[in-house]
Design an enzyme around this catalytic site. Structure first.
Site, PDB file in Angstrom:
ATOM      1  CG  ASP A 204      -2.421   8.673  16.818  1.00  0.00           C
ATOM      2  OD1 ASP A 204      -2.598   7.513  17.201  1.00  0.00           O
ATOM      3  OD2 ASP A 204      -2.774   9.670  17.482  1.00  0.00           O
TER       4      ASP A 204
ATOM      5  NE  ARG B 184     -13.933  12.433  23.000  1.00  0.00           N
ATOM      6  CZ  ARG B 184     -12.707  12.862  22.795  1.00  0.00           C
ATOM      7  NH1 ARG B 184     -12.369  14.112  23.126  1.00  0.00           N
ATOM      8  NH2 ARG B 184     -11.791  12.089  22.250  1.00  0.00           N
ATOM      9  CB  VAL B 185     -15.093  18.466  18.877  1.00  0.00           C
ATOM     10  CG1 VAL B 185     -16.427  18.490  18.152  1.00  0.00           C
ATOM     11  CG2 VAL B 185     -15.001  19.660  19.823  1.00  0.00           C
ATOM     12  N   GLY B 186     -12.855  15.834  19.560  1.00  0.00           N
ATOM     13  CA  GLY B 186     -11.497  15.525  19.991  1.00  0.00           C
ATOM     14  C   GLY B 186     -10.798  14.626  18.998  1.00  0.00           C
TER      15      GLY B 186
ATOM     16  CG  HIS C  49     -14.280  20.943  39.503  1.00  0.00           C
ATOM     17  ND1 HIS C  49     -15.204  20.090  40.058  1.00  0.00           N
ATOM     18  CD2 HIS C  49     -13.094  20.659  40.092  1.00  0.00           C
ATOM     19  CE1 HIS C  49     -14.607  19.299  40.930  1.00  0.00           C
ATOM     20  NE2 HIS C  49     -13.336  19.623  40.979  1.00  0.00           N
TER      21      HIS C  49
ATOM     22  NE  ARG D  95      -8.687  20.206  19.134  1.00  0.00           N
ATOM     23  CZ  ARG D  95      -8.218  19.068  19.635  1.00  0.00           C
ATOM     24  NH1 ARG D  95      -8.920  18.398  20.518  1.00  0.00           N
ATOM     25  NH2 ARG D  95      -7.051  18.595  19.248  1.00  0.00           N
TER      26      ARG D  95
ATOM     27  CD  GLU E 200     -11.235  12.165  26.498  1.00  0.00           C
ATOM     28  OE1 GLU E 200     -10.164  12.325  27.091  1.00  0.00           O
ATOM     29  OE2 GLU E 200     -11.299  11.888  25.277  1.00  0.00           O
TER      30      GLU E 200
ATOM     31  N   GLY F 287     -11.309  18.191  24.451  1.00  0.00           N
ATOM     32  CA  GLY F 287     -10.517  17.859  25.624  1.00  0.00           C
ATOM     33  C   GLY F 287      -9.525  18.963  25.957  1.00  0.00           C
TER      34      GLY F 287
END
EC number: 2.4.2.1
Length: 236
Positions: free
Chosen positions: A204, A87-89, A4, A24, A181, A20
């Site tokens: 949120d 991970r940054v999300g 992939h 971004r 994630e 994700g």
């Protein structure tokens, strides 16, 4: 090349940010990295390698959910030798003390997924962050004056959950936020003996529904977590 990811060997750094949203990833490459080069466009899951303050760093999107991040993170680790993954999300607050635009560092990740139980049906295997990355990220965020929460998060397989009240109840047990994630990333990190951390911006709130952000904000702002992630990756 992996199944992939179209990169050749050597095109991906051993330190990587994993948003994700692939847009971004593009934003981070264009605004934070010097001399960024795109190494992947397969399925529009953009990946870039450049330098940050003289250190070679990569950034790549992972898509939404644990199955998707599991594919990309595993290939990055196994096929490309990545050793540090952050991970940054975004996440939704489950706690009245955690507000929109504040940071959450996932010390551990509870989950309603079977992604771990498929391998360990008789055990509740804990998904935990790399303490080294967590410790560095916390002190970096504090030094930068960012409101930062550290604790457990819920990694959910379901965005539109039928168990809304159950998720809210977890907040009363100290769970800071819900996302999709971190548990899978931490599980892969344990399996392959690499370092992983999830840094989330609250986009949120499930307990304060008047707090929210726009899609454009989620794509193009939330730069605090990007700065913390990059500084953590290069910290000695």
């Amino acid at each position: 090349m992996s199944i992939h990811i179209a990169a050749q060997q050597g095109e991906i750094a051993d330190k990587i940010l994993l948003p994700g949203d692939p847009l971004r990833a593009k934003f981070i490459a264009e605004n934070f990295l010097d001399d960024a080069v795109c190494f992947n466009e397969v399925r529009n899951m953009f990946g870039y390698t450049g330098t940050y303050k003289g250190h070679r760093v990569s950034v790549m999107g992972t898509g939404m959910g644990m199955p998707s991040i599991s594919i990309y993170a595993r290939e990055l680790i196994v096929d490309y030798g990545v050793k540090k993954l952050i991970r940054v999300g975004t996440a939704g607050s489950l706690n009245e003390e955690v507000h929109v635009r504040e940071l959450v560092l996932a010390q551990a990740a509870a989950t309603n997924s079977n992604i771990v139980r498929n391998d360990w049906p008789q055990y509740d295997f804990p998904q935990i962050a790399s303490f080294d990355l967590l410790d560095k990220a916390y002190h970096i965020a504090k030094e930068l004056g960012m409101t930062t929460h550290v604790g457990n998060v819920l990694s959910s397989d379901v965005f539109y959950s039928n168990y809304f009240e159950k998720n809210i109840e977890l907040g009363k047990w100290g769970v800071k936020a819900v996302e999709m994630e971190a548990a899978a990333l931490y599980y892969l990190a344990a399996q392959y003996h690499v370092d992983a951390l999830a840094i989330m911006t609250i986009s949120d709130s499930l307990v304060n529904p008047d707090e929210d952000t726009t899609a454009e904000e989620r794509q193009n702002t939330f730069t605090d977590m990007m700065k913390v992630g990059l500084e953590t990756l290069i910290a000695e």
